[in-house]
Scaffold this motif. Structure first.
Motif, PDB file in Angstrom:
ATOM      1  N   VAL A 130      -5.034  -7.740  10.615  1.00 23.49           N
ATOM      2  CA  VAL A 130      -4.661  -6.356  10.342  1.00 23.49           C
ATOM      3  C   VAL A 130      -3.909  -6.382   9.018  1.00 23.49           C
ATOM      4  O   VAL A 130      -2.952  -7.146   8.868  1.00 23.49           O
ATOM      5  N   ALA A 131      -4.348  -5.584   8.059  1.00 23.99           N
ATOM      6  CA  ALA A 131      -3.704  -5.567   6.748  1.00 23.99           C
ATOM      7  C   ALA A 131      -3.372  -4.135   6.353  1.00 23.99           C
ATOM      8  O   ALA A 131      -4.149  -3.217   6.600  1.00 23.99           O
ATOM      9  N   VAL A 132      -2.187  -3.980   5.740  1.00 27.26           N
ATOM     10  CA  VAL A 132      -1.735  -2.668   5.290  1.00 27.26           C
ATOM     11  C   VAL A 132      -1.207  -2.767   3.866  1.00 27.26           C
ATOM     12  O   VAL A 132      -0.837  -3.854   3.396  1.00 27.26           O
ATOM     13  N   ARG A 133      -1.175  -1.640   3.226  1.00 25.10           N
ATOM     14  CA  ARG A 133      -0.597  -1.540   1.883  1.00 25.10           C
ATOM     15  C   ARG A 133       0.512  -0.508   1.960  1.00 25.10           C
ATOM     16  O   ARG A 133       0.362   0.525   2.613  1.00 25.10           O
ATOM     17  N   LEU A 134       1.614  -0.769   1.277  1.00 26.32           N
ATOM     18  CA  LEU A 134       2.721   0.181   1.174  1.00 26.32           C
ATOM     19  C   LEU A 134       2.649   0.824  -0.208  1.00 26.32           C
ATOM     20  O   LEU A 134       2.591   0.119  -1.222  1.00 26.32           O
ATOM     21  N   VAL A 135       2.621   2.167  -0.224  1.00 28.91           N
ATOM     22  CA  VAL A 135       2.453   2.902  -1.480  1.00 28.91           C
ATOM     23  C   VAL A 135       3.627   3.837  -1.696  1.00 28.91           C
ATOM     24  O   VAL A 135       4.097   4.503  -0.764  1.00 28.91           O
ATOM     25  N   ILE A 150       9.013  -6.839   5.241  1.00 34.57           N
ATOM     26  CA  ILE A 150       8.686  -6.278   6.555  1.00 34.57           C
ATOM     27  C   ILE A 150       9.764  -6.730   7.534  1.00 34.57           C
ATOM     28  O   ILE A 150      10.020  -7.922   7.680  1.00 34.57           O
ATOM     29  N   VAL A 151      10.407  -5.763   8.187  1.00 32.29           N
ATOM     30  CA  VAL A 151      11.520  -6.091   9.086  1.00 32.29           C
ATOM     31  C   VAL A 151      11.187  -5.872  10.552  1.00 32.29           C
ATOM     32  O   VAL A 151      11.895  -6.365  11.426  1.00 32.29           O
ATOM     33  N   GLN A 152      10.093  -5.154  10.825  1.00 32.97           N
ATOM     34  CA  GLN A 152       9.738  -4.920  12.215  1.00 32.97           C
ATOM     35  C   GLN A 152       8.266  -4.545  12.305  1.00 32.97           C
ATOM     36  O   GLN A 152       7.755  -3.777  11.489  1.00 32.97           O
ATOM     37  N   THR A 153       7.596  -5.109  13.318  1.00 32.23           N
ATOM     38  CA  THR A 153       6.202  -4.743  13.579  1.00 32.23           C
ATOM     39  C   THR A 153       5.975  -4.696  15.081  1.00 32.23           C
ATOM     40  O   THR A 153       6.625  -5.400  15.851  1.00 32.23           O
ATOM     41  N   PHE A 170       1.798 -10.742  17.485  1.00 31.06           N
ATOM     42  CA  PHE A 170       1.575 -10.367  16.096  1.00 31.06           C
ATOM     43  C   PHE A 170       2.214 -11.403  15.201  1.00 31.06           C
ATOM     44  O   PHE A 170       3.407 -11.658  15.314  1.00 31.06           O
ATOM     45  N   VAL A 171       1.445 -12.043  14.299  1.00 25.51           N
ATOM     46  CA  VAL A 171       1.950 -13.115  13.445  1.00 25.51           C
ATOM     47  C   VAL A 171       1.730 -12.735  11.985  1.00 25.51           C
ATOM     48  O   VAL A 171       0.605 -12.401  11.595  1.00 25.51           O
ATOM     49  N   PRO A 172       2.779 -12.798  11.149  1.00 25.71           N
ATOM     50  CA  PRO A 172       2.584 -12.500   9.723  1.00 25.71           C
ATOM     51  C   PRO A 172       1.703 -13.558   9.058  1.00 25.71           C
ATOM     52  O   PRO A 172       1.754 -14.728   9.408  1.00 25.71           O
ATOM     53  N   LEU A 173       0.890 -13.121   8.111  1.00 29.75           N
ATOM     54  CA  LEU A 173       0.032 -14.002   7.327  1.00 29.75           C
ATOM     55  C   LEU A 173       0.447 -13.925   5.860  1.00 29.75           C
ATOM     56  O   LEU A 173       1.052 -12.938   5.437  1.00 29.75           O
ATOM     57  N   PRO A 174       0.080 -14.930   5.072  1.00 27.39           N
ATOM     58  CA  PRO A 174       0.324 -14.823   3.627  1.00 27.39           C
ATOM     59  C   PRO A 174      -0.427 -13.612   3.073  1.00 27.39           C
ATOM     60  O   PRO A 174      -1.514 -13.273   3.547  1.00 27.39           O
ATOM     61  N   SER A 175       0.141 -12.987   2.078  1.00 22.57           N
ATOM     62  CA  SER A 175      -0.472 -11.804   1.487  1.00 22.57           C
ATOM     63  C   SER A 175      -1.765 -12.177   0.771  1.00 22.57           C
ATOM     64  O   SER A 175      -1.765 -13.045  -0.095  1.00 22.57           O
ATOM     65  N   TYR A 178       0.175  -6.422   3.016  1.00 21.72           N
ATOM     66  CA  TYR A 178       0.931  -7.119   4.040  1.00 21.72           C
ATOM     67  C   TYR A 178      -0.024  -7.334   5.211  1.00 21.72           C
ATOM     68  O   TYR A 178      -0.551  -6.371   5.769  1.00 21.72           O
ATOM     69  N   ALA A 179      -0.281  -8.622   5.549  1.00 24.77           N
ATOM     70  CA  ALA A 179      -1.302  -8.946   6.542  1.00 24.77           C
ATOM     71  C   ALA A 179      -0.684  -9.626   7.757  1.00 24.77           C
ATOM     72  O   ALA A 179       0.328 -10.325   7.650  1.00 24.77           O
ATOM     73  N   PHE A 180      -1.346  -9.432   8.905  1.00 28.33           N
ATOM     74  CA  PHE A 180      -0.880  -9.975  10.176  1.00 28.33           C
ATOM     75  C   PHE A 180      -2.087 -10.395  10.999  1.00 28.33           C
ATOM     76  O   PHE A 180      -3.166  -9.824  10.869  1.00 28.33           O
TER      77      PHE A 180
END
Length: 131
Positions: free
Chosen positions: A46-51, A64-67, A83-88, A94-96
């Motif tokens: 799952v990947a998101v972008r912050l704009v 990212i402080v909470q998911t 849910f595990v963070p992944l390298p960008s 921001y990917a998980f």
């Protein structure tokens, strides 16, 4: 007299513009899904972008402080997933990784700290897991 009114008007305009700058905050940011449909998998990404909405520019240095990722069942209880963070994969993305093995509607609740922004930026992204 006219000169005083012009100066007063200019001062009011400056104060109004400063006030709108001070009121800018977490609502000036939005999380966007990179993909709205994700293939079912034990290791789905799952990947998101912050704009930054006013400038349209992606934010590259947020923390990212909470998911939380949840599948909402029709008429039933919500089901959470690990849910595990992944390298960008690229700047501002921001990917998980999550085991998304059930097809259906899911949502991601996410919160981030943006440098220079005193408020925490929060978002909720809906996506579909497909077989």
């Amino acid at each position: 007299m006219t000169w005083k009114f012009a100066l007063t008007g200019a001062a009011v305009a400056v104060l109004v513009s400063l006030n709108s700058f001070v009121l800018a905050g977490a609502n000036d940011y939005v999380f966007e899904a990179i993909k709205t449909e994700i293939k079912s998998s034990n290791v789905a990404t799952v990947a998101v972008r912050l704009v930054h909405k006013p400038s349209g520019k992606p934010v590259t240095d947020a923390v990212i402080v909470q998911t939380r990722i949840v599948m909402a069942h029709d008429g039933g209880a919500e089901m959470a997933s690990a849910f595990v963070p992944l390298p960008s994969p690229e700047p501002s993305v921001y990917a998980f990784m999550a085991p998304l093995t059930m097809a259906g509607s899911w949502f991601l609740s996410i919160a981030a700290k943006v440098p220079g922004e005193p408020e925490t930026v929060v978002g909720k992204i809906t996506f579909r897991v497909i077989p």
